[in-house]
Design a protein around this motif. Sequence first.
Motif, PDB file in Angstrom:
ATOM      1  N   HIS A   1       0.791  -1.223   0.053  1.00 57.13           N
ATOM      2  CA  HIS A   1       0.032  -0.053  -0.294  1.00 57.13           C
ATOM      3  C   HIS A   1       0.971   1.351   0.017  1.00 57.13           C
ATOM      4  CE1 HIS A   1      -3.126  -2.577   0.637  1.00 57.13           C
ATOM      5  NE2 HIS A   1      -4.107  -1.735   1.017  1.00 57.13           N
ATOM      6  N   ILE A   2       0.993   2.009  -0.961  1.00 54.28           N
ATOM      7  CA  ILE A   2       1.526   3.291  -1.251  1.00 54.28           C
ATOM      8  C   ILE A   2       0.789   4.695  -0.807  1.00 54.28           C
ATOM      9  CG2 ILE A   2       2.942   4.705  -2.678  1.00 54.28           C
ATOM     10  CD1 ILE A   2       3.556   2.105  -4.380  1.00 54.28           C
TER      11      ILE A   2
ATOM     12  N   GLN B   1      -2.394   5.171 -11.402  1.00 54.77           N
ATOM     13  CA  GLN B   1      -1.447   4.621 -10.343  1.00 54.77           C
ATOM     14  C   GLN B   1      -2.340   4.077  -9.267  1.00 54.77           C
ATOM     15  OE1 GLN B   1       1.630   3.993 -10.282  1.00 54.77           O
ATOM     16  NE2 GLN B   1       1.531   4.743 -12.545  1.00 54.77           N
ATOM     17  N   ARG B   2      -3.728   4.756  -9.218  1.00 52.20           N
ATOM     18  CA  ARG B   2      -4.503   4.111  -8.088  1.00 52.20           C
ATOM     19  C   ARG B   2      -4.093   3.918  -6.678  1.00 52.20           C
ATOM     20  NH1 ARG B   2      -9.231   2.415  -9.404  1.00 52.20           N
ATOM     21  NH2 ARG B   2      -9.293   0.768  -7.965  1.00 52.20           N
ATOM     22  N   PHE B   3      -3.490   4.957  -6.364  1.00 56.63           N
ATOM     23  CA  PHE B   3      -2.920   5.031  -4.830  1.00 56.63           C
ATOM     24  C   PHE B   3      -3.691   4.447  -3.898  1.00 56.63           C
ATOM     25  CE2 PHE B   3      -0.150   8.192  -7.116  1.00 56.63           C
ATOM     26  CZ  PHE B   3       0.960   7.507  -7.030  1.00 56.63           C
ATOM     27  N   GLU B   4      -3.350   3.638  -3.003  1.00 55.52           N
ATOM     28  CA  GLU B   4      -3.917   3.125  -2.004  1.00 55.52           C
ATOM     29  C   GLU B   4      -4.258   4.255  -1.122  1.00 55.52           C
ATOM     30  OE1 GLU B   4      -2.361  -0.419  -3.747  1.00 55.52           O
ATOM     31  OE2 GLU B   4      -1.598   1.485  -3.190  1.00 55.52           O
ATOM     32  N   ARG B   5      -3.325   5.223  -0.505  1.00 53.86           N
ATOM     33  CA  ARG B   5      -3.640   6.242   0.470  1.00 53.86           C
ATOM     34  C   ARG B   5      -2.941   7.422  -0.303  1.00 53.86           C
ATOM     35  NH1 ARG B   5      -5.912   2.432   2.138  1.00 53.86           N
ATOM     36  NH2 ARG B   5      -5.415   1.279   3.734  1.00 53.86           N
ATOM     37  N   MET B   6      -3.705   8.585  -0.458  1.00 53.88           N
ATOM     38  CA  MET B   6      -3.015   9.750  -0.864  1.00 53.88           C
ATOM     39  C   MET B   6      -3.810  11.008  -0.358  1.00 53.88           C
ATOM     40  SD  MET B   6      -3.547  11.189  -4.711  1.00 53.88           S
ATOM     41  CE  MET B   6      -4.768  12.692  -4.030  1.00 53.88           C
TER      42      MET B   6
ATOM     43  N   ASP C   1      -4.736   7.305   8.169  1.00 51.38           N
ATOM     44  CA  ASP C   1      -5.261   6.384   7.349  1.00 51.38           C
ATOM     45  C   ASP C   1      -6.573   5.687   8.055  1.00 51.38           C
ATOM     46  OD1 ASP C   1      -3.119   6.477   5.409  1.00 51.38           O
ATOM     47  OD2 ASP C   1      -1.976   5.240   6.605  1.00 51.38           O
ATOM     48  N   PRO C   2      -7.277   4.896   7.034  1.00 51.59           N
ATOM     49  CA  PRO C   2      -8.421   4.530   7.338  1.00 51.59           C
ATOM     50  C   PRO C   2      -8.508   3.629   8.767  1.00 51.59           C
ATOM     51  CG  PRO C   2      -8.248   4.142   4.855  1.00 51.59           C
ATOM     52  CD  PRO C   2      -7.100   4.634   5.682  1.00 51.59           C
ATOM     53  N   GLU C   3      -9.411   3.706   9.457  1.00 56.22           N
ATOM     54  CA  GLU C   3      -9.889   2.731  10.467  1.00 56.22           C
ATOM     55  C   GLU C   3     -10.783   1.720  10.334  1.00 56.22           C
ATOM     56  OE1 GLU C   3      -8.917   6.041  14.173  1.00 56.22           O
ATOM     57  OE2 GLU C   3     -10.871   6.127  13.347  1.00 56.22           O
ATOM     58  N   VAL C   4     -10.470   0.449  11.118  1.00 60.90           N
ATOM     59  CA  VAL C   4     -11.526  -0.436  11.299  1.00 60.90           C
ATOM     60  C   VAL C   4     -12.376  -0.373  12.478  1.00 60.90           C
ATOM     61  CG1 VAL C   4     -11.946  -2.880  11.281  1.00 60.90           C
ATOM     62  CG2 VAL C   4      -9.965  -1.816  10.130  1.00 60.90           C
ATOM     63  N   LEU C   5     -13.829  -0.296  12.227  1.00 66.22           N
ATOM     64  CA  LEU C   5     -14.633  -0.018  13.431  1.00 66.22           C
ATOM     65  C   LEU C   5     -15.360  -1.482  13.489  1.00 66.22           C
ATOM     66  CD1 LEU C   5     -16.302   3.250  12.210  1.00 66.22           C
ATOM     67  CD2 LEU C   5     -14.141   2.938  13.610  1.00 66.22           C
ATOM     68  N   ILE C   6     -15.128  -2.015  14.712  1.00 63.63           N
ATOM     69  CA  ILE C   6     -15.943  -3.063  15.161  1.00 63.63           C
ATOM     70  C   ILE C   6     -17.209  -2.917  16.284  1.00 63.63           C
ATOM     71  CG2 ILE C   6     -15.621  -5.474  16.103  1.00 63.63           C
ATOM     72  CD1 ILE C   6     -12.599  -4.925  15.482  1.00 63.63           C
ATOM     73  N   GLU C   7     -18.220  -3.358  15.671  1.00 62.83           N
ATOM     74  CA  GLU C   7     -19.382  -2.769  16.570  1.00 62.83           C
ATOM     75  C   GLU C   7     -19.225  -3.838  17.973  1.00 62.83           C
ATOM     76  OE1 GLU C   7     -23.350  -2.523  15.403  1.00 62.83           O
ATOM     77  OE2 GLU C   7     -22.666  -2.095  13.306  1.00 62.83           O
ATOM     78  N   ARG C   8     -19.404  -3.032  19.076  1.00 61.78           N
ATOM     79  CA  ARG C   8     -19.223  -3.871  20.526  1.00 61.78           C
ATOM     80  C   ARG C   8     -20.214  -4.953  20.526  1.00 61.78           C
ATOM     81  NH1 ARG C   8     -16.647   0.376  24.444  1.00 61.78           N
ATOM     82  NH2 ARG C   8     -16.445  -1.457  25.544  1.00 61.78           N
ATOM     83  N   ASN C   9     -21.392  -4.914  20.076  1.00 59.26           N
ATOM     84  CA  ASN C   9     -22.498  -5.925  20.169  1.00 59.26           C
ATOM     85  C   ASN C   9     -22.338  -7.061  19.345  1.00 59.26           C
ATOM     86  OD1 ASN C   9     -23.368  -5.222  17.859  1.00 59.26           O
ATOM     87  ND2 ASN C   9     -25.235  -4.069  18.391  1.00 59.26           N
TER      88      ASN C   9
END
Length: 437
Positions: free
Chosen positions: A288-289, A315-320, A397-405
């Motif tokens: 991931h660039i 180029q479709r950069f993953e992060r920019m 960068d993006p975060e991963v959200l995990i619902e507590r329930n």
Amino acid sequence: MPRRTIDIITMGCSKNLVDSERLIQMLNTAGFEARHDPDTLQADYVVINTCGFIGDAKEESINTILQCCEAKNKGRVGKVFVMGCLSERYRNELPAEIPEVDRWYGKFDWTSLVRDISNDYSVDATYERHITSPGHHAYIKISEGCNRFCAFCAIPLITGRHHSRTIEDIVGEVTSLVQKGVTEFNIIAQDLSSYGLDIYGEKRLAQLVENLAQINGIKRIRLHYAYPSDFPYEVLDVMNKYPNVCKYLDIALQHISDPVLKNMRRHISSAETLSLLQHIRQVVPGIHIRTTLMVGFPGEGEKEFEELLEFVKTQRFERMGAFAYCEEDDTYAAKNFKDEITAETKKNRLDRVMALQESIALEHNQSKVGKVFEVVIDSADEKYFIGRTEFDSPEVDPEVLIERNTTDSELLIGKYYNVRITRAFPFELFGIVENNL
């Protein structure tokens, strides 16, 4: 007798944060109670660690200084001290403009701040720090300064020439932090690509990363702020060799049009840039660039901007990220080019390139749906546990959200879990925990 209190506010980049963390450690050792970025100012002293990189950052730093001076006038703060890049660059002008500030320090002499307010304390020159981020990840600054002198950049005027820390020094710091529970390290510098040249006579980034990767207890090593010209290709082999070296690279490219690159004094051509990116992706599949681009630099006409858009599209950069050119005092560009592109045109171009990147980011994230990733948990709120994959650096960068329930038990901050991605948005992912690691 209660300890004297000091509130420390950090502006700008993670390199500044490292300096603030060292300052906090020194102050705590000297018997003060130091707080970082408090919600409410209420202390004997307040220290603002300023940023002086671009116009917006300078304005934010000035506004923060003025707010702290107002708090001082209202009796909520005893004294106001200023340090960092902005005060380093304008230390002859600022004291007269903001006389309410009690003391000014620069980018490198801030350690004398501790001596000035604590007569019986001898400042330790080591890299001991009070980590302000969640205890499992930290930034490691491996060098200061820059020798590149890009036309638009004032950083060399502030920080001076590039100078590296020794491999032994960095390994010692990282080993110490691992013993304190840190498992993820973001390696930072103004120019990672030049690491080691000044003290070893050759580039040593690959050797440094390999030495760090072999330290027991490190789960992730991530690289930030490589320079495209004279890129240290050997570090790619280290990425492939060690699973704890993230397949992630932050490399600021700025532009792709040859006339603009020449005006920017980037020391690399369009063809060389494309070849570099192709090589990186071939050697490290799945990498991931992250890159940063600039719009509106002198010489960027519609043709050059369309070339930049096509570059992003292909180029479709993953992060920019991107920002509009802002003329900086005493830089090569300020002395040699007229900033003739209107603010409206710059904003329009910035909006267009970021809208294009948002659609690309969404497609990248959608490709992760249904797949399982190792996620470290950084924090939690009432509804979600919040974490990151190896492809995601803190804050940017993006975060991963995990619902507590969706979990049978509470997830632990700093621990790693297998998470299956269930939904995707341009700048965040949602997932559920599968099997604990």
